[in-house]
Write a protein that holds these residues in place. Structure first.
Motif, PDB file in Angstrom:
ATOM      1  N   ASP A 176       0.870  -1.178   0.000  1.00 35.00           N
ATOM      2  CA  ASP A 176       0.000   0.000   0.000  1.00 35.00           C
ATOM      3  C   ASP A 176       0.908   1.230   0.000  1.00 35.00           C
ATOM      4  O   ASP A 176       1.594   1.518   0.984  1.00 35.00           O
ATOM      5  CB  ASP A 176      -0.913  -0.031   1.243  1.00 35.00           C
ATOM      6  N   THR A 200      -7.914   8.412  -3.224  1.00 39.29           N
ATOM      7  CA  THR A 200      -8.571   9.457  -2.441  1.00 39.29           C
ATOM      8  C   THR A 200      -7.550  10.456  -1.897  1.00 39.29           C
ATOM      9  O   THR A 200      -7.877  11.616  -1.654  1.00 39.29           O
ATOM     10  CB  THR A 200      -9.272   8.782  -1.226  1.00 39.29           C
ATOM     11  N   SER A 334      -8.828  11.452   6.715  1.00 35.34           N
ATOM     12  CA  SER A 334      -8.229  11.505   5.390  1.00 35.34           C
ATOM     13  C   SER A 334      -6.915  12.285   5.397  1.00 35.34           C
ATOM     14  O   SER A 334      -6.462  12.780   6.440  1.00 35.34           O
ATOM     15  CB  SER A 334      -9.192  12.054   4.335  1.00 35.34           C
TER      16      SER A 334
HETATM   17  O1  P1T Z   1     -10.763   5.550   2.062  1.00 35.37           O
HETATM   18  P1  P1T Z   1     -10.341   4.638   0.938  1.00 35.37           P
HETATM   19  O2  P1T Z   1     -10.157   5.344  -0.371  1.00 35.37           O
HETATM   20  O3  P1T Z   1     -11.201   3.418   0.819  1.00 35.37           O
HETATM   21  O4  P1T Z   1      -8.860   4.124   1.289  1.00 35.37           O
HETATM   22  C1  P1T Z   1      -8.559   3.291   2.356  1.00 35.37           C
HETATM   23  C2  P1T Z   1      -7.113   3.452   2.767  1.00 35.37           C
HETATM   24  C3  P1T Z   1      -6.185   2.549   2.299  1.00 35.37           C
HETATM   25  N1  P1T Z   1      -4.878   2.646   2.605  1.00 35.37           N
HETATM   26  C4  P1T Z   1      -4.421   3.648   3.395  1.00 35.37           C
HETATM   27  C5  P1T Z   1      -2.974   3.712   3.732  1.00 35.37           C
HETATM   28  C6  P1T Z   1      -5.305   4.610   3.887  1.00 35.37           C
HETATM   29  O5  P1T Z   1      -4.813   5.587   4.649  1.00 35.37           O
HETATM   30  C7  P1T Z   1      -6.692   4.517   3.582  1.00 35.37           C
HETATM   31  C8  P1T Z   1      -7.690   5.480   4.082  1.00 35.37           C
HETATM   32  N2  P1T Z   1      -7.215   6.277   5.138  1.00 35.37           N
HETATM   33  C9  P1T Z   1      -7.909   7.275   5.774  1.00 35.37           C
HETATM   34  C10 P1T Z   1      -9.175   7.591   5.494  1.00 35.37           C
HETATM   35  C11 P1T Z   1      -7.160   7.989   6.820  1.00 35.37           C
HETATM   36  O6  P1T Z   1      -7.576   9.086   7.242  1.00 35.37           O
HETATM   37  O7  P1T Z   1      -6.120   7.481   7.238  1.00 35.37           O
END
Ligand code: P1T
Length: 389
Positions: A176, A200, A334
């Protein structure tokens, strides 16, 4: 389509996967807001049959992001979690996955509360120590899923070292890469099999889309992901693909500024008497600073550390007072957007991780996480100064 293979990151960010529209010459890829495509005769079409299976706007985004990760194939999804859940579709009942113990709370929740019900087994270890991974390997280990840097403790895993352990044990390595974006880290170049992002975050960078992407280099894996993307159906809307495609054109500029601003914010935090430990891989005091300088490289080979910072305050009460007083920063979940955000992982992004588990990797109630945006640095520092006063 322009051949961008030999071009630099910035040029690829702007051009890869895109060419002027063949009807009107529009320089920007159109939003193909359609669910289906007309066929001249049964089975005679222009490469598109149905909107879940393929869409030209999505295809442009997938090619663009694959190019930025230096991979061959991209698959876009409706969220980062949709991308991760589709990766799990590669596995079957009885398979075992080794996971970084401090992954995003939603990833942990998905693995523990959903996938275990389908017979997948997960072991969470501190993947920053390679021997922890080696000791966790079982005969049925099929994948190692890591986040580096982790959310929110910013621990790093040596991807090259881990990739060789995965290869020796025939396990896929999925990374990731959300926290750094391909501008500062390209895991496929270091031996990973699968790269996943929540688009995102930095990739879209404007806090107006939820999305995900998977990038791979291997043709067989790509075939499988194409099949899964179509079968599971967690695909993004054409408009969202268009927004992300528009945003990647400035990814390099934004990442440079996030990195610069983060260094400024870190300096302020380190010098502030009320702040305990400041966690940022760019600090020489970060236990893995050397690895960060080796692994987190911009396209010119210069180390970069991104825009995420965590720091410890003595208690939740102290942290809360700062979180309530910020004015330029916004208290929100986020990260990775142009605007600076501040958050409290224990009650927000990682609330789904039990307290006892969180505290094992240092995620205490006084921990604060910052996503430094691209505003003027003095305004950010002045805001923190007044919030701490
Ligand atoms: O929210 P989404 O697009 O489904 O992504 C999930 C996700 C996956 N991997 C990592 C490292 C992430 O940080 C996230 C989502 N994280 C947040 C919403 C946050 O505030 O950390």
């Amino acid at each position: 389509m322009k051949n961008t293979e030999k071009m630099s990151f910035a040029t690829k960010a702007i051009h890869a996967g895109q060419s002027p529209d063949s009807d009107a010459g529009a320089i920007m890829t159109p939003i193909y807001q359609t669910s289906t495509y007309v066929q001249a005769s049964p089975g005679v079409h222009k490469g598109y049959e149905y909107g879940r299976t393929a869409n030209p706007t999505r295809k442009a985004l997938e090619a663009n992001l694959a190019a930025l990760e230096n991979g061959k194939y991209g698959f876009a999804f409706s969220s980062g979690m949709a991308a991760t859940s589709t990766i799990m579709g590669l596995l079957k009942q009885g398979d075992h996955v080794i996971v970084t113990n401090n992954v995003y709370g939603g990833t942990y929740r998905y693995f523990e509360q959903v996938m275990t019900k389908y017979g997948l087994q997960f072991t969470y270890v501190d993947t920053s120590e390679i021997q922890n991974v080696q000791s966790a390997i079982q005969a049925n280990t099929k994948m190692v899923f890591v986040e580096t840097p982790t959310n929110p403790m910013l621990k790093l895993t040596d991807l090259q070292e881990l990739a060789s352990v995965c290869k020796q044990n025939s396990a896929l390595l999925a990374v990731d890469n959300t926290f750094l974006s391909p501008y500062f880290q390209r895991p496929l170049e270091l031996g990973a099999d699968i790269v996943v992002h929540s688009t995102t975050k930095y990739i879209n960078g404007h806090s107006d889309v939820i999305g995900g992407i998977v990038v791979v280099d291997d043709e067989k894996l790509a075939e499988r992901f194409g099949f899964l993307q179509n079968s599971v159906g967690a695909v993004p809307a054409p408009f969202d693909c268009w927004l992300v495609l528009r945003a990647t054109k400035t990814l390099h500029l934004r990442m440079q500024q996030h990195n610069r601003n983060a260094l400024g914010v870190v300096k302020f935090l380190v010098e502030h008497s009320e702040v305990g430990e400041v966690i940022y891989p760019g600090l020489t005091t970060h236990p893995q600073h050397e690895l960060a300088c080796k692994q987190q490289l911009d396209p010119f080979g210069h180390p970069g550390f991104g825009g995420m910072i965590s720091f410890k305050m003595e208690s939740f009460e102290q942290a809360k007072s700062v979180l309530e007083k910020v004015q330029v920063f916004s208290l929100a979940e986020s990260l990775g957007g142009v605007e600076s955000l501040i958050g409290h992982p224990a009650s927000m992004t990682h609330a789904s991780v039990p307290k006892s588990e969180r505290e094992k990797f240092g995620l205490t109630d006084g921990l604060v996480r910052i996503s430094v945006g691209v505003e003027f640095i003095d305004d950010l520092i002045n805001d923190l100064k007044q919030a701490f006063s």
